[in-house]
Design an enzyme around this catalytic site. Structure first.
Site, PDB file in Angstrom:
ATOM      1  N   TRP A 180       0.790  -1.222   0.000  1.00  0.00           N
ATOM      2  CA  TRP A 180       0.000   0.000   0.000  1.00  0.00           C
ATOM      3  C   TRP A 180       0.825   1.275   0.000  1.00  0.00           C
ATOM      4  O   TRP A 180       0.284   2.367  -0.181  1.00  0.00           O
ATOM      5  CB  TRP A 180      -0.928   0.026   1.224  1.00  0.00           C
ATOM      6  CG  TRP A 180      -0.304  -0.373   2.533  1.00  0.00           C
ATOM      7  CD1 TRP A 180      -0.397  -1.593   3.130  1.00  0.00           C
ATOM      8  CD2 TRP A 180       0.506   0.432   3.404  1.00  0.00           C
ATOM      9  NE1 TRP A 180       0.303  -1.601   4.320  1.00  0.00           N
ATOM     10  CE2 TRP A 180       0.873  -0.369   4.514  1.00  0.00           C
ATOM     11  CE3 TRP A 180       0.960   1.746   3.362  1.00  0.00           C
ATOM     12  CZ2 TRP A 180       1.654   0.096   5.566  1.00  0.00           C
ATOM     13  CZ3 TRP A 180       1.753   2.222   4.391  1.00  0.00           C
ATOM     14  CH2 TRP A 180       2.083   1.400   5.484  1.00  0.00           C
ATOM     15  N   ASN A 181       2.130   1.197   0.209  1.00  0.00           N
ATOM     16  CA  ASN A 181       2.859   2.443   0.442  1.00  0.00           C
ATOM     17  C   ASN A 181       3.119   3.263  -0.827  1.00  0.00           C
ATOM     18  O   ASN A 181       3.108   4.485  -0.789  1.00  0.00           O
ATOM     19  CB  ASN A 181       4.154   2.187   1.203  1.00  0.00           C
ATOM     20  CG  ASN A 181       5.052   1.166   0.541  1.00  0.00           C
ATOM     21  OD1 ASN A 181       4.586   0.230  -0.094  1.00  0.00           O
ATOM     22  ND2 ASN A 181       6.351   1.350   0.683  1.00  0.00           N
ATOM     23  N   LYS A 235      -2.872  -8.478  -7.503  1.00  0.00           N
ATOM     24  CA  LYS A 235      -3.620  -8.466  -6.236  1.00  0.00           C
ATOM     25  C   LYS A 235      -3.058  -7.291  -5.415  1.00  0.00           C
ATOM     26  O   LYS A 235      -1.998  -7.372  -4.827  1.00  0.00           O
ATOM     27  CB  LYS A 235      -3.430  -9.799  -5.506  1.00  0.00           C
ATOM     28  CG  LYS A 235      -3.842  -9.908  -4.033  1.00  0.00           C
ATOM     29  CD  LYS A 235      -5.105  -9.210  -3.625  1.00  0.00           C
ATOM     30  CE  LYS A 235      -5.375  -9.410  -2.125  1.00  0.00           C
ATOM     31  NZ  LYS A 235      -4.771  -8.353  -1.273  1.00  0.00           N
ATOM     32  N   GLY A 283       6.457  -6.734  -0.031  1.00  0.00           N
ATOM     33  CA  GLY A 283       5.785  -6.663   1.264  1.00  0.00           C
ATOM     34  C   GLY A 283       6.712  -7.094   2.377  1.00  0.00           C
ATOM     35  O   GLY A 283       7.942  -7.051   2.250  1.00  0.00           O
ATOM     36  N   GLY A 284       6.128  -7.546   3.480  1.00  0.00           N
ATOM     37  CA  GLY A 284       6.905  -7.935   4.642  1.00  0.00           C
ATOM     38  C   GLY A 284       7.589  -9.273   4.469  1.00  0.00           C
ATOM     39  O   GLY A 284       7.194 -10.108   3.636  1.00  0.00           O
ATOM     40  N   GLU A 318      10.559  -8.626  -2.964  1.00  0.00           N
ATOM     41  CA  GLU A 318      11.165  -7.403  -2.447  1.00  0.00           C
ATOM     42  C   GLU A 318      10.539  -7.170  -1.091  1.00  0.00           C
ATOM     43  O   GLU A 318       9.373  -6.786  -0.974  1.00  0.00           O
ATOM     44  CB  GLU A 318      10.902  -6.238  -3.409  1.00  0.00           C
ATOM     45  CG  GLU A 318      11.852  -5.070  -3.201  1.00  0.00           C
ATOM     46  CD  GLU A 318      11.318  -4.074  -2.210  1.00  0.00           C
ATOM     47  OE1 GLU A 318      11.715  -4.160  -1.019  1.00  0.00           O
ATOM     48  OE2 GLU A 318      10.521  -3.228  -2.597  1.00  0.00           O
ATOM     49  N   LEU A 319      11.330  -7.412  -0.025  1.00  0.00           N
ATOM     50  CA  LEU A 319      10.782  -7.506   1.324  1.00  0.00           C
ATOM     51  C   LEU A 319      11.246  -6.340   2.201  1.00  0.00           C
ATOM     52  O   LEU A 319      11.490  -5.253   1.704  1.00  0.00           O
ATOM     53  CB  LEU A 319      11.146  -8.867   1.912  1.00  0.00           C
ATOM     54  CG  LEU A 319      10.765 -10.067   1.034  1.00  0.00           C
ATOM     55  CD1 LEU A 319      11.207 -11.375   1.673  1.00  0.00           C
ATOM     56  CD2 LEU A 319       9.265 -10.083   0.740  1.00  0.00           C
ATOM     57  N   CYS A 340      10.230   0.730   2.269  1.00  0.00           N
ATOM     58  CA  CYS A 340      11.049  -0.431   2.600  1.00  0.00           C
ATOM     59  C   CYS A 340      12.502  -0.058   2.841  1.00  0.00           C
ATOM     60  O   CYS A 340      13.224  -0.767   3.550  1.00  0.00           O
ATOM     61  CB  CYS A 340      10.940  -1.477   1.484  1.00  0.00           C
ATOM     62  SG  CYS A 340      11.312  -0.818  -0.156  1.00  0.00           S
ATOM     63  N   GLU A 349      11.701  -4.206  11.644  1.00  0.00           N
ATOM     64  CA  GLU A 349      11.191  -3.117  10.828  1.00  0.00           C
ATOM     65  C   GLU A 349       9.950  -2.522  11.489  1.00  0.00           C
ATOM     66  O   GLU A 349       9.015  -3.233  11.843  1.00  0.00           O
ATOM     67  CB  GLU A 349      10.840  -3.628   9.430  1.00  0.00           C
ATOM     68  CG  GLU A 349      10.425  -2.540   8.473  1.00  0.00           C
ATOM     69  CD  GLU A 349      10.183  -3.065   7.065  1.00  0.00           C
ATOM     70  OE1 GLU A 349      10.594  -2.401   6.107  1.00  0.00           O
ATOM     71  OE2 GLU A 349       9.573  -4.151   6.942  1.00  0.00           O
TER      72      GLU A 349
END
Length: 497
Positions: free
Chosen positions: A156-157, A180, A232-233, A254-255, A288, A389
Site C-alpha cells: 500500500w505504500n 492483487k 511486502g513484509g 522485495e521484502l 522499505c 522493521e
C-alpha cells in the site's frame, strides 16, 4: 485543501470488464487522514481469482501473444503516456487511500512513464543465440519465451509506482498479469488497468482482483500462475515462497529492511542532516528502504543529534493534499498501533525518547492516524528498534567510533535492503560500499532509484532484482532448438554426442 473524494465503489477488473465478487462480498477501505470510510471493494474468492487467471491465459494465447515485441513495447509506452496524463487523479486517489503526500504520489505517477518507456524499448531486444556445436550437421539455437501468467502482489505504500516497477519487465517479456493490490490501496491498480486498455493493451493482459488474505493465497496457489512477484513484509514473503516452492514456481520478492544511515565526522553535515531526515520521515517512514538506524560518528554525535531533534520537532503534520504539509498520517489504524507498541517495547528495553514517541494531535483531523516524528537513543544492539522493521516515523540514533565498528553494527540485522554513507572521503565511501551487506548503497544521497539500475535485497530483504537490463530475464524461459541439416539416416541406437 481537503481530500476531494467521497465514498467510492469498485469491482474487480477482469478481461476488460468490471466484475463484482462472485460471492457478492465486499470490504471497506479508510481514508487515514480523516479516519472515515473511503470506499468499498470486491472481496474476492478463489472463483474470482480463477476467472482472472483464465482471462490472462486467454490473452496470452490470443491477441497479446500474437503481437510482435515491437508493437507490444509501443503499447507499453502509450500506457506510460496515458498514466502521466492522469497523474493528478491517480495521485489524489492514492493520497486518499494511504495518506502519503500528494506531491510524492504525483511525482511517482509521472515517473512510471520512464519505467514503461525503458522496458517497452527492451521488448524487442530479447534475443536468442546460435550455439556453435561440434557437430556441423546440426543447427542449434535458443528462443527466449514468456513464462505465462504472472501474479503481482503489491503493498500500500507506493501502489502505482511499485505496481508499474513490477509489471514493466513482466509485460516486456510477453507475459500477462493478475494483480492483487493491498486491501488498503486497491483503487489505483484498477484505474491503472483501465488506463492500459485505453492505451490499447488488449483485454485480459492486465487483470485486478481485490480482497483480503484469501484472495492472495488463491492466486499464489493457482496452477496456471507461472511466477509470483511480491513486495511486502518478510513474513509474507516466506509464506509465498514456501507455497510457490510446492509447485516449483519461482518468485521475485522485495521484502523489508532495517537500513543504516551512517554519518562520518567529515561529512557535509547539512546534506547529511537532510538525508537522514528524509530517509526516515519522508512518507512517514513507510518505505522499505527507510533509514531507521542512524549511526553517527562520535566527534559530531551530540551536535548532529541536536540538529535532527530540532528539525523533527518542527515537521508540519496535516492534510497530505496541502502543499505546506511535510508529513501525513500513517496508512492504517493497525500501523498506528504498531508504531506505539514498538516505541513502548524500545523504552522497556532501555531506550530513551528525544522527541515524539506518541500519537500526534492534528486539530483538523481528530480521527486521523497521525504519529509524531520520533527519535530515540540509548539503544542496545538487541533492542527491537535495532532488529525489527517498524515501517513508521521512528528513528534510532547510535554513536560509533570507527569504520570497523560501524560496519559490524550496520550488518547486524537479518535484513540487507539498503544503506547510506555520508563522508567526503571517497576511499572510505567505496570501502564501506563493499563492506555493507545491502543490495543498494547510497553515498552522500538517499532514496535514489532509477529504471535502469537494479534494486533488491540481501539476506531476508528478498530474492531477485527489480529494474535494469537483467530484470526481464526473470520472466523468460529458454528453449533449445535442434535442427538436423544432413539427410543422412542415423542409427537410432547410437547416442548423438
Amino acid at each position: 485543501m481537503t481530500v476531494p473524494f467521497a465514498r467510492n465503489a469498485y469491482a474487480n477488473f477482469i478481461a476488460g470488464r468490471d466484475a463484482p465478487a462472485a460471492e457478492g462480498r465486499t470490504f471497506q477501505s479508510y481514508n487515514p487522514t480523516t479516519g472515515q470510510v473511503w470506499g468499498t471493494f470486491a472481496d474476492s474468492s478463489a472463483a474470482d481469482v480463477d476467472a482472472a487467471v483464465e482471462a490472462a491465459a486467454s490473452a496470452l494465447d490470443g491477441p497479446w501473444g500474437r503481437l510482435s515485441p515491437t508493437r507490444r513495447g509501443r503499447l507499453m509506452m502509450r500506457w506510460g503516456d496515458t498514466i502521466a496524463e492522469h497523474a493528478d487523479r491517480i495521485a489524489a486517489l492514492e493520497t486518499a487511500q494511504n495518506g502519503k503526500l500528494y506531491a510524492e504520489m504525483h511525482t511517482q505517477a509521472r515517473l512510471v512513464q520512464d519505467w514503461l518507456y525503458y522496458f517497452g524499448g527492451l521488448a524487442d531486444k530479447v534475443e536468442g543465440t546460435v550455439i556453435p556445436l561440434d557437430r556441423t550437421s546440426v543447427f542449434n539455437y535458443t528462443l527466449r519465451e514468456p513464462l505465462g501468467v504472472v501474479a503481482v502482489i503489491v503493498p500500500w505504500n507506493s501502489p502505482t509506482f511499485l505496481t508499474i516497477m513490477a509489471l514493466s519487465p513482466v509485460l516486456a517479456a510477453g507475459n500477462t498479469v493478475v494483480i492483487k493490490p493491498s486491501e488498503v490501496t486497491s483503487a489505483s491498480a484498477i484505474e491503472l488497468a483501465r488506463l492500459a486498455e485505453e492505451a490499447g493493451i488488449p483485454p485480459g493482459v492486465i487483470n485486478v482482483v481485490t480482497g483480503l488474505r484469501g484472495a492472495g493465497e488463491a492466486l499464489v496457489d493457482h496452477p496456471k500462475v507461472a511466477k509470483i512477484n511480491f513486495t511486502g513484509g518478510d513474513a509474507g514473503g516466506r509464506a509465498i515462497a514456501a507455497a510457490a516452492g510446492k509447485r516449483l514456481v519461482s518468485t521475485v520478492l522485495e521484502l523489508g529492511g532495517k537500513s543504516p544511515n551512517i554519518v562520518f565526522a567529515d561529512a557535509d553535515l547539512d546534506r547529511a542532516e537532510a538525508g537522514v531526515l528524509a530517509g526516515i520521515f519522508a512518507a512517514a517512514g513507510q518505505t522499505c528502504v527507510a533509514g531507521s538506524r542512524a549511526y553517527i560518528q562520535r566527534p559530531v554525535y551530540e551536535r548532529f543529534v541536536d540538529r535532527l531533534v530540532a528539525r523533527a520537532g518542527r515537521i508540519v503534520l496535516g492534510d497530505p493534499m496541502n502543499p505546506a504539509t511535510q508529513m501525513g498520517p500513517v496508512a492504517t489504524a493497525a500501523q498506528l498501533a504498531k508504531d506505539e507498541a514498538m516505541v513502548r517495547r524500545a523504552l522497556a528495553d532501555g531506550a530513551e525518547i528525544l522527541v515524539g514517541g506518541k500519537r500526534a494531535s492534528v486539530p483538523d483531523f481528530p480521527e486521523g492516524y497521525f504519529f509524531s516524528p520520533t527519535i530515540l537513543h540509548n539503544l542496545s544492539a538487541g533492542n527491537c528498534l535495532m532488529r525489527e522493521e517498524v515501517f513508521g516515523p521512528v528513528l534510532g540514533v547510535i554513536p560509533f567510533d570507527d569504520e570497523s565498528e560501524v560496519v559490524t553494527a550496520a550488518n547486524d540485522t537479518p535484513f540487507g535492503l539498503a544503506a547510506g554513507v555520508w563522508t567526503r572521503d571517497l576511499t572510505r565511501a567505496h570501502t564501506m560500499a563493499r563492506s555493507l551487506q545491502a543490495g543498494t548503497v547510497w553515498i552522500n544521497t538517499y532514496r535514489a532509484m532509477a529504471f535502469n539500475s537494479p534494486f533488491g535485497g540481501y539476506k531476508d530483504s528478498g530474492l531477485g532484482r527489480q529494474n535494469g537490463l537483467h530484470a526481464i530475464d526473470q520472466y523468460l524461459q529458454t528453449k533449445s532448438v535442434w535442427c538436423e541439416l544432413s539427410g543422412e539416416i542415423q542409427d537410432p541406437f547410437v547416442i548423438k554426442v
